[in-house]
Design a protein around this motif. Sequence first.
Motif, PDB file in Angstrom:
ATOM      1  N   GLN A 241       7.319 -10.530   6.244  1.00  0.00           N
ATOM      2  CA  GLN A 241       8.216  -9.460   5.787  1.00  0.00           C
ATOM      3  C   GLN A 241       8.269  -8.355   6.814  1.00  0.00           C
ATOM      4  OE1 GLN A 241       7.752  -8.397   1.576  1.00  0.00           O
ATOM      5  NE2 GLN A 241       7.961  -6.225   2.108  1.00  0.00           N
TER       6      GLN A 241
ATOM      7  N   ARG B 263       2.917   9.009   3.351  1.00  0.00           N
ATOM      8  CA  ARG B 263       2.982   7.779   2.548  1.00  0.00           C
ATOM      9  C   ARG B 263       1.610   7.118   2.656  1.00  0.00           C
ATOM     10  NH1 ARG B 263       8.614   5.626   1.892  1.00  0.00           N
ATOM     11  NH2 ARG B 263      10.074   7.120   2.851  1.00  0.00           N
TER      12      ARG B 263
ATOM     13  N   HIS C  10      -2.338   3.266   0.903  1.00  0.00           N
ATOM     14  CA  HIS C  10      -1.926   2.109   0.107  1.00  0.00           C
ATOM     15  C   HIS C  10      -2.540   0.820   0.621  1.00  0.00           C
ATOM     16  CE1 HIS C  10       2.048   4.552  -0.509  1.00  0.00           C
ATOM     17  NE2 HIS C  10       1.051   5.068  -1.197  1.00  0.00           N
TER      18      HIS C  10
ATOM     19  N   LYS D 227      -0.819  -5.600   8.614  1.00  0.00           N
ATOM     20  CA  LYS D 227       0.390  -4.869   9.013  1.00  0.00           C
ATOM     21  C   LYS D 227       0.368  -4.592  10.506  1.00  0.00           C
ATOM     22  CE  LYS D 227       0.411  -2.666   4.498  1.00  0.00           C
ATOM     23  NZ  LYS D 227      -0.091  -1.520   3.728  1.00  0.00           N
TER      24      LYS D 227
ATOM     25  N   HIS E   3      -3.687   1.801   4.280  1.00  0.00           N
ATOM     26  CA  HIS E   3      -2.818   2.339   5.327  1.00  0.00           C
ATOM     27  C   HIS E   3      -2.000   3.517   4.810  1.00  0.00           C
ATOM     28  CE1 HIS E   3       1.117   2.206   7.606  1.00  0.00           C
ATOM     29  NE2 HIS E   3       0.232   2.575   8.502  1.00  0.00           N
TER      30      HIS E   3
ATOM     31  N   PHE F 199       0.546   7.117   6.562  1.00  0.00           N
ATOM     32  CA  PHE F 199       0.949   7.910   7.727  1.00  0.00           C
ATOM     33  C   PHE F 199       1.553   9.242   7.303  1.00  0.00           C
ATOM     34  CE2 PHE F 199       5.553   7.369   7.578  1.00  0.00           C
ATOM     35  CZ  PHE F 199       5.758   6.121   7.005  1.00  0.00           C
TER      36      PHE F 199
ATOM     37  N   TYR G  83       7.514  -1.998  10.280  1.00  0.00           N
ATOM     38  CA  TYR G  83       6.295  -2.802  10.333  1.00  0.00           C
ATOM     39  C   TYR G  83       6.485  -4.184   9.730  1.00  0.00           C
ATOM     40  CZ  TYR G  83       5.605  -0.546   5.690  1.00  0.00           C
ATOM     41  OH  TYR G  83       5.753  -0.045   4.416  1.00  0.00           O
TER      42      TYR G  83
ATOM     43  N   TYR H 144       5.374  -8.111  -0.569  1.00  0.00           N
ATOM     44  CA  TYR H 144       5.155  -6.985  -1.483  1.00  0.00           C
ATOM     45  C   TYR H 144       4.923  -7.526  -2.883  1.00  0.00           C
ATOM     46  CZ  TYR H 144       6.536  -2.956  -4.362  1.00  0.00           C
ATOM     47  OH  TYR H 144       6.587  -1.943  -5.275  1.00  0.00           O
TER      48      TYR H 144
ATOM     49  N   GLU I 156      -0.630  -3.832  -6.031  1.00  0.00           N
ATOM     50  CA  GLU I 156      -0.630  -2.594  -5.260  1.00  0.00           C
ATOM     51  C   GLU I 156      -1.697  -1.647  -5.756  1.00  0.00           C
ATOM     52  OE1 GLU I 156       3.263  -0.681  -5.414  1.00  0.00           O
ATOM     53  OE2 GLU I 156       3.051  -0.246  -3.306  1.00  0.00           O
TER      54      GLU I 156
ATOM     55  N   LYS J  87       3.947   8.775  -7.238  1.00  0.00           N
ATOM     56  CA  LYS J  87       2.855   7.774  -7.254  1.00  0.00           C
ATOM     57  C   LYS J  87       1.672   8.270  -6.418  1.00  0.00           C
ATOM     58  CE  LYS J  87       3.126   4.228  -4.425  1.00  0.00           C
ATOM     59  NZ  LYS J  87       3.517   2.938  -3.784  1.00  0.00           N
TER      60      LYS J  87
HETATM   61  C1  LIG Z   1       6.332  -1.247   0.083  1.00  0.00           C
HETATM   62  C2  LIG Z   1       7.551  -1.798  -0.587  1.00  0.00           C
HETATM   63  C3  LIG Z   1       8.281  -1.054  -1.495  1.00  0.00           C
HETATM   64  N1  LIG Z   1       9.392  -1.597  -2.089  1.00  0.00           N
HETATM   65  C4  LIG Z   1      10.153  -0.758  -3.012  1.00  0.00           C
HETATM   66  C5  LIG Z   1       9.349  -0.207  -4.163  1.00  0.00           C
HETATM   67  C6  LIG Z   1       9.952   1.154  -4.408  1.00  0.00           C
HETATM   68  O1  LIG Z   1      11.047   1.038  -5.319  1.00  0.00           O
HETATM   69  C7  LIG Z   1      10.500   1.581  -3.064  1.00  0.00           C
HETATM   70  C8  LIG Z   1       9.612   2.571  -2.346  1.00  0.00           C
HETATM   71  O2  LIG Z   1       8.299   2.045  -2.375  1.00  0.00           O
HETATM   72  P1  LIG Z   1       7.048   2.980  -2.030  1.00  0.00           P
HETATM   73  O3  LIG Z   1       7.267   4.344  -2.584  1.00  0.00           O
HETATM   74  O4  LIG Z   1       5.820   2.210  -2.465  1.00  0.00           O
HETATM   75  O5  LIG Z   1       7.115   3.034  -0.449  1.00  0.00           O
HETATM   76  P2  LIG Z   1       5.976   3.622   0.524  1.00  0.00           P
HETATM   77  O6  LIG Z   1       5.365   4.831  -0.083  1.00  0.00           O
HETATM   78  O7  LIG Z   1       6.566   3.685   1.860  1.00  0.00           O
HETATM   79  O8  LIG Z   1       4.893   2.466   0.486  1.00  0.00           O
HETATM   80  C9  LIG Z   1       4.332   1.939   1.665  1.00  0.00           C
HETATM   81  O9  LIG Z   1       3.507   2.943   2.184  1.00  0.00           O
HETATM   82  C10 LIG Z   1       2.527   2.580   3.123  1.00  0.00           C
HETATM   83  C11 LIG Z   1       2.875   3.227   4.437  1.00  0.00           C
HETATM   84  C12 LIG Z   1       2.248   1.139   3.305  1.00  0.00           C
HETATM   85  O10 LIG Z   1       1.530   0.751   4.227  1.00  0.00           O
HETATM   86  C13 LIG Z   1       2.794   0.150   2.374  1.00  0.00           C
HETATM   87  O11 LIG Z   1       3.594  -0.785   3.088  1.00  0.00           O
HETATM   88  C14 LIG Z   1       3.601   0.696   1.264  1.00  0.00           C
HETATM   89  O12 LIG Z   1       2.748   0.985   0.179  1.00  0.00           O
HETATM   90  O13 LIG Z   1      10.588   0.372  -2.270  1.00  0.00           O
HETATM   91  C15 LIG Z   1       9.816  -2.887  -1.831  1.00  0.00           C
HETATM   92  O14 LIG Z   1      10.812  -3.348  -2.391  1.00  0.00           O
HETATM   93  N2  LIG Z   1       9.088  -3.644  -0.940  1.00  0.00           N
HETATM   94  C16 LIG Z   1       7.983  -3.152  -0.303  1.00  0.00           C
HETATM   95  O15 LIG Z   1       7.362  -3.876   0.518  1.00  0.00           O
END
Ligand SMILES: Cc1cn([C@H]2C[C@H](O)[C@@H](COP(=O)(O)OP(=O)(O)O[C@H]3O[C@H](C)C(=O)[C@H](O)[C@H]3O)O2)c(=O)[nH]c1=O
Length: 178
Positions: A47, A59, A62, A72, A119, A121, A132, A138, A143, A168
């Motif tokens: 992915q 972010r 996680h 990753k 992870h 950032f 990435y 996912y 999670e 979250k």
């Molecule tokens: C991670 C991910 C999210 N989503 C959907 C779920 C939510 O509706 C939306 C935003 O997700 P989220 O708020 O979890 O996104 P991040 O806060 O950037 O999450 C990531 O943040 C840190 C940097 C990480 O290393 C992980 O890859 C991941 O947890 O995208 C998807 O459909 N597929 C995915 O792989």
Amino acid sequence: MKITATKIPDLLIIEPKVFRDERGFFMESFNQACFNESVGKEILFVQDNHSKSSKGVLRGMHYQLEPAAQGKLVRCTSGAVFDVAVDIRPQSNNYGEWVGLILSEENNLQFWIPEGFAHGFLVLTETAEFMYKTTNYYNPLYERGFAWNDSHVDIDWPEVENIVLSDKDKLQPLFDTK
Ligand SMILES: Cc1cn([C@H]2C[C@H](O)[C@@H](COP(=O)(O)OP(=O)(O)O[C@H]3O[C@H](C)C(=O)[C@H](O)[C@H]3O)O2)c(=O)[nH]c1=O
């Protein structure tokens, strides 16, 4: 490409070779054979992710539990971020320790974060685009996360005026990776 070890074995900093000329630049942002040779084993990514964030967005932290744990390979293609990986492998000599570095459009650095690490950032520029590859899909059922400012991990984040978290991430528990 140049590979730099970090204080936590398995976490690697990768610097691709950049070819610059009057038009701009070219680099192989990923080469499977070179990457596998650098890591010392066959790594399959399933992915690609791409996020864009404003200054101060954080972010993290996680991770996904087995059997959905993700390795990753991360990079920042626009702007700059402070990127952090935390060792959450219970048997690791470095359990609970972290490595952080600046990834940016300017330095072209990539960070290989194997399964077994959390992870996150922090965005340092007005905006940053973060791209990435992950070694597993996912899966929100697996999670998990912990607070970016958890005192047990004590990540030394760069000073940023206003940290912006998702709902979250505002609710992450203390450092608990079980
Ligand atoms: C991670 C991910 C999210 N989503 C959907 C779920 C939510 O509706 C939306 C935003 O997700 P989220 O708020 O979890 O996104 P991040 O806060 O950037 O999450 C990531 O943040 C840190 C940097 C990480 O290393 C992980 O890859 C991941 O947890 O995208 C998807 O459909 N597929 C995915 O792989």
